[in-house]
Write a protein that holds these residues in place. Structure first.
Motif, short mmCIF file in Angstrom:
data_model
loop_
_atom_site.label_atom_id
_atom_site.label_comp_id
_atom_site.label_asym_id
_atom_site.label_seq_id
_atom_site.Cartn_x
_atom_site.Cartn_y
_atom_site.Cartn_z
N GLY A 61 -29.05 8.18 5.84
CA GLY A 61 -30.15 7.80 4.69
C GLY A 61 -31.56 7.63 5.36
O GLY A 61 -32.31 8.02 4.52
N THR A 96 -30.38 9.65 -8.96
CA THR A 96 -31.22 8.48 -9.11
C THR A 96 -32.46 8.43 -8.27
O THR A 96 -33.54 8.34 -8.78
N HIS A 139 -17.50 -8.97 -11.44
CA HIS A 139 -17.78 -7.46 -11.52
C HIS A 139 -16.65 -6.79 -10.61
O HIS A 139 -16.24 -6.78 -10.02
N GLY A 177 -33.73 6.52 0.30
CA GLY A 177 -32.74 6.97 1.49
C GLY A 177 -31.39 6.35 1.02
O GLY A 177 -30.45 7.11 1.44
N TYR A 179 -20.93 18.61 -3.06
CA TYR A 179 -21.48 17.41 -3.71
C TYR A 179 -21.08 17.03 -5.28
O TYR A 179 -20.61 15.90 -5.43
N SER A 230 -25.19 -3.21 -4.20
CA SER A 230 -25.03 -2.03 -3.45
C SER A 230 -26.21 -1.59 -2.69
O SER A 230 -27.16 -2.10 -3.15
N ARG A 272 -33.52 -0.25 -5.19
CA ARG A 272 -34.11 -0.21 -6.18
C ARG A 272 -34.87 -1.69 -6.61
O ARG A 272 -35.98 -1.69 -7.36
N GLU A 325 -28.78 -0.14 -5.07
CA GLU A 325 -29.40 -1.09 -6.00
C GLU A 325 -30.35 -2.00 -5.08
O GLU A 325 -31.36 -2.23 -5.77
N GLU A 351 -23.25 5.86 4.59
CA GLU A 351 -24.39 6.19 4.53
C GLU A 351 -25.23 6.32 5.82
O GLU A 351 -26.29 5.76 5.90
N HIS A 354 -24.84 10.03 0.41
CA HIS A 354 -25.61 10.91 -0.74
C HIS A 354 -26.29 12.01 -0.33
O HIS A 354 -26.73 12.82 -1.16
N LEU A 368 -30.15 6.35 -2.10
CA LEU A 368 -29.84 6.67 -3.56
C LEU A 368 -29.33 8.05 -3.55
O LEU A 368 -29.72 8.93 -2.80
N ASP A 369 -28.41 8.31 -4.60
CA ASP A 369 -28.00 9.62 -4.70
C ASP A 369 -28.85 10.60 -5.24
O ASP A 369 -29.95 9.87 -5.98
N PRO A 370 -28.76 11.82 -4.99
CA PRO A 370 -29.90 12.60 -5.66
C PRO A 370 -30.28 12.55 -6.85
O PRO A 370 -31.45 12.34 -7.40
N GLY A 414 -20.84 9.76 -4.71
CA GLY A 414 -20.83 8.94 -6.32
C GLY A 414 -22.20 8.39 -6.22
O GLY A 414 -22.65 8.03 -5.34
N PRO A 415 -22.56 8.14 -7.53
CA PRO A 415 -23.73 7.58 -7.82
C PRO A 415 -23.93 6.07 -7.11
O PRO A 415 -22.80 5.38 -6.79
N SER A 416 -25.21 5.68 -7.08
CA SER A 416 -25.57 4.48 -6.45
C SER A 416 -24.85 3.28 -7.40
O SER A 416 -24.78 3.28 -8.47
N GLY A 417 -23.92 2.50 -6.39
CA GLY A 417 -23.15 1.59 -7.18
C GLY A 417 -21.86 1.73 -7.95
O GLY A 417 -21.24 1.05 -8.65
N PHE A 453 -22.37 0.81 9.38
CA PHE A 453 -22.48 -0.21 8.29
C PHE A 453 -23.89 0.23 7.61
O PHE A 453 -24.81 1.06 8.15
N GLN A 454 -23.78 0.21 5.88
CA GLN A 454 -25.01 0.92 5.33
C GLN A 454 -26.01 -0.06 5.77
O GLN A 454 -27.29 0.87 5.86
#
Ligand SMILES: Nc1ncnc2c1ncn2[C@@H]1O[C@H](COP(=O)(O)OP(=O)(O)OP(=O)(O)O)[C@@H](O)[C@H]1O
Ligand SMILES: Nc1ncnc2c1ncn2[C@@H]1O[C@H](COP(=O)(O)OP(=O)(O)OP(=O)(O)O)[C@@H](O)[C@H]1O
Ligand SMILES: [Mg+2]
Ligand SMILES: [Mg+2]
Lengths: 295, 231, 231, 295
Positions: free
Chosen positions: C169, B175, C18, B169, C227, B142, B148, B145, C166, C198, B171-173, C38-41, C88-89
């Motif tokens: 970002g 993370t 996955h 940029g 959020y 993602s 990171r 990811e 996103e 995010h 990442l969710d708040p 939602g969180p990253s990933g 696109f992200q």
């Protein structure tokens, strides 16, 4: 470069060939095909030289003795002449043999036949083969100067043409071979350049995280070398087997045609192609990477 | 050896004539933590790219430890870059390598032993929360990811400077805060950190030195500052 | 023709095993504005990529207007994609085209007349604040500027759906808000908007429908949400 | 596709060639070089055919008349024979001419000379040239069946060899030419594939923003076509000028060597190379793009 560095390079090279498998196949097949063309014409060119050499060796000078010369004198001159520098081979013929040869050349001439049978107007003599056709005029002159020699004939025009022709063929062979080498060089260079071009961003990133030029270059160089090696090996396999087949077929179909021996041809070609392929591959990679290292 | 970064009258004009930076003077001392803020297109990335030599400066001079960037030769460049752990705004992962290989690569570059690599890489991946993704390729990750992985790569060699361009940029708040805490921790044990960011909440919360850029000029330089003046 | 997007029991398993999405049910009606958080990933981009057919789903069915994505043929795909304006992200700009050409290209693809293109492209670039960068190439832009080119490209054909992954970002809070306002305006005049993000402050402030994903499952679906739960 | 679509394709093609200038140069030079090799061997192969054709036309059948046949009968047969299907040319010689020819072939044979001068044992006859050497045995038999014909001779062995050799040369020419064509095809395909590979992300993005396959493909196809065209034109220029030079040089250096005429050679080569280059370029692009359209 330390051992671990060497290991890194080997591992990277392997991985990279594998990762870019599709590109590796495209590059290797291009290298193989262009080297195949090069190798084929090397084989042809070696054969051209071989044929002209054989053809040239077939040109003869005919030396006729004065009639009445003793067989001993004739033999003595022959023995001396054998050791003259430009003489490759001397064969003696009697005038009877000369007559028979004439007959077989004109089988229909019944009158001629009768005549020759009855009182042979021909002479004893030698067929002399020179080491190279260029030497024939000198050789002829030297024989002509001998006391017991009645006359010397050789097909001056034919010799002249043959010498010229064989020179042209050899030159053409070399020129084509050189041009093909240059073409192959270009094609392989371009192919590897395109392959490296597709990975320019990768090189850029490597530089940005602190890699030295050589650290980036080595795997590429080795990769180019391996591409060249595999390409060369493939093309050699095809050429060697192809030539073996041709030699075998030719020995049946055109037995009179002198093919250059398999061993010699393949070893010469192998040397040229392998060394060429490997060097070009490695160099082309190094050159291609260079462009993208200026970051 | 002075452990500082110093910009002296630095200007950068791009090939198309655009003025990326104008007369920038800035000193960052060993162990500092600096937020670089400013609107989109202000020149934050330009400043960062000058620092690690992706772009060459037109006027002034930048000092990084013993290096003078204006006169730095091509051969010396790798040595400069090894002093810096860089998180690129656009990630710059190697697409044909897995997460593990991307991070390990940064260590191979500096000639680390394979024992060190085997020990250090998993540790750093753990820190950024990517242990379970170690054998994935970048395109299998993602956006967050991937970001990171870039952060892990910058940290893996324990550089004396971390230069991070918009590292949170994608990442969710939550993370994002974890990564910030990681940076703070690394800063605490000695590394100098320069972080270009738009994350107002992070800047406001962590109360570090804030350098604000606008249209290529430094318009504010504040110890224990906030994202905007109002804060 | 129903103007809706509907996910029915959608699961996506990637080639490496996955599980990107698990049994997702979701209906988005014409004119809605949906935040995907939602969180990253978590699977936000996975959901989006399924929508425009970059990834194929393994189970369930996705309906977009008259299209059924499971049975969509290769030939129909372009027609689906032209209904969607996608941000696109990772930007996905064409590196060898200028800002103008990147945006114009999206119109050429749908066969727009060159008169329309000449009128519409500058207008959209104006909206995202890039008029002065129209002849720059992507590598000559800042991160935030690139992101805005992506946004302009998504808007230029006035699609009935905007799917933005996103989109803010790399934007400073102020520019981010401008973009948000632009989306709200476009939404107001009829387009359906789905935005994975995010940006807690934006989500909290604009009070739209919020769909929260975690580990591939929808864990919350709230009209006028924030959020996090706490908000 | 509407007019605006056509304009789009043209503009895109031009831009793309220009944008990827470096890659275009690499591709074009590879195409040019491989077509150059192909064209050169086409020229050689055309010349081989020409030479064998000329050589074959030099093989003759000697027909001798019975002595005492009237000149009128001899002439009548000749006139008839001229219209036999496989006869290309017939020339009459008297026995005196035959004797003179024999003398000039064996200039040293004084005895022979005297003999022939004194009472000529030779015959009147014809030299007959066949349309193709394969027909010579039949032709000989047909002459032999005539009442006034005393004897027919031809160099059976030579004819046999020549026919075989020329067949082998032609076949070799075609085989080499075909192999080279395949090699060129592969090399050009690979080159264009590598060039397209470097732009795979671009294609991917186009698909994602809703472009149809053909919308993406057209500019690539046209680009491949233009690459092929430029490459072919370059190689043709070199080959045409090179061959003009060779023909001129050869006419001085080896005037006896029959070169195929410039016009014919160049027009044949041009047709083959241009059509080949253009088709391969366009097709290779289409195929190469295909791989990346499955999105
Ligand atoms: N290679 C280049 N050529 C020309 N102009 C450039 C180039 N790179 C950047 N610029 C311009 O310089 C200005 C500053 O860019 P920079 O990337 O430093 O901005 P930034 O502060 O990092 O913005 P963001 O927050 O959006 O990433 C921008 O207006 C950009 O368009
Ligand atoms: N092609 C792929 N193959 C395998 N796994 C993938 C692939 N693409 C994504 N994943 C995994 O699926 C999960 C969801 O990814 P996705 O991109 O949907 O997350 P996201 O919610 O968009 O995260 P972010 O906010 O970081 O962009 C991640 O854990 C990611 O590693
Ligand atoms: Mg930036
Ligand atoms: Mg995502």
């Amino acid at each position: 470069m330390k051992l671990s560095g060497g290991l890194y390079v080997l591992r990277e090279t392997g991985r990279s060939l594998w990762r870019n498998a599709w590109m590796s196949v495209a590059s290797i097949s291009t290298v193989a095909i262009s080297l195949l063309v090069l190798a084929s014409f090397l084989v042809i060119s070696i054969n051209l030289n071989h044929v002209t050499a054989v053809l040239q060796s077939e040109v003869e000078v005919r030396v006729f003795m004065k009639s009445g010369t003793s067989r001993a004198a004739e033999m003595q001159l022959m023995d001396t002449a054998r050791h003259w520098p430009d003489v490759r081979r001397v064969t003696f013929f009697t005038k009877r043999q000369a007559a028979r040869a004439l007959q077989s050349e004109f089988p229909a001439q019944q009158g001629l036949f009768a005549l020759v049978q009855h009182s042979n107007p021909l002479f004893d003599g030698y067929d002399v083969f020179a080491t190279t056709p260029q030497k024939i005029p000198q050789l002829a002159a030297r024989f002509r100067a001998q006391a017991i020699v009645h006359n010397v004939i050789y097909q001056g025009q034919v010799v002249h043409r043959l010498v010229r022709l064989s020179k042209i063929m050899q030159w053409t062979g070399w020129i084509i071979e050189s041009l093909l080498s240059v073409a192959t060089l270009f094609i392989i260079m371009n192919t590897i350049r395109l392959a490296v071009f597709a990975r320019r961003r990768e090189i850029h990133v490597m530089k940005l995280v602190g890699a030295t030029d050589w650290f980036i270059r080595w795997p590429f160089v080795l990769e180019g070398l391996v591409l060249g090696l595999i390409g060369a090996a493939l093309s050699l396999t095809v050429v060697a087997n192809g030539y073996r087949w041709i030699v075998n077929e030719a020995s049946v179909a055109v037995p009179f045609w002198p093919m250059a021996p398999f061993q010699q041809v393949v070893s010469q070609t192998a040397l040229f192609i392998m060394v060429g392929g490997v060097l070009i591959g490695a160099l082309a990679s190094a050159v291609a990477v260079h462009r993208f290292l200026r970051v | 050896m002075k452990q500082t970064i110093r910009f002296e009258g630095v200007s950068k004009q791009y090939a198309n004539g655009h003025q990326g930076l104008v007369e920038v003077n800035l000193e960052i001392r060993r162990g500092e933590f600096v937020f670089l803020v400013g609107p989109s297109g202000a020149g934050k990335s330009t400043l960062v790219r000058l620092l690690y030599g992706e772009e060459r400066l037109n006027a002034g001079e930048i000092y990084v430890d013993q290096f003078r960037l204006r006169v730095l030769t091509h051969r010396q460049m790798p040595r400069l870059r090894r002093q810096l752990g860089i998180v690129f705004q656009d990630g710059k992962l190697l697409p044909s390598r897995t997460v593990y290989q991307n991070v390990a690569f940064a260590m191979e570059v500096v000639g680390a032993s394979s024992r060190d690599i085997k020990k250090r890489v998993p540790h750093v991946l753990e820190l950024v929360g990517l242990s379970r993704r170690r054998d994935n390729f970048p395109h299998q990750l993602s956006g967050g990811e991937q970001q990171r992985v870039g952060i892990a790569r910058a940290l893996v060699n324990r550089p004396s400077y971390i230069v991070a361009d918009e590292p949170t940029g994608n990442l969710d708040p939550e993370t994002g805060q974890d990564i910030m805490k990681l940076f703070v921790e690394i800063n605490r044990i000695g590394a100098t950190i320069i972080m270009a960011t738009h994350a107002k909440d992070l800047v406001d919360r962590f109360q570090k030195r804030v350098v604000a850029i606008e249209a290529g000029r430094i318009v504010r330089d504040q110890l224990r500052g906030a994202y905007g003046y109002e804060a």
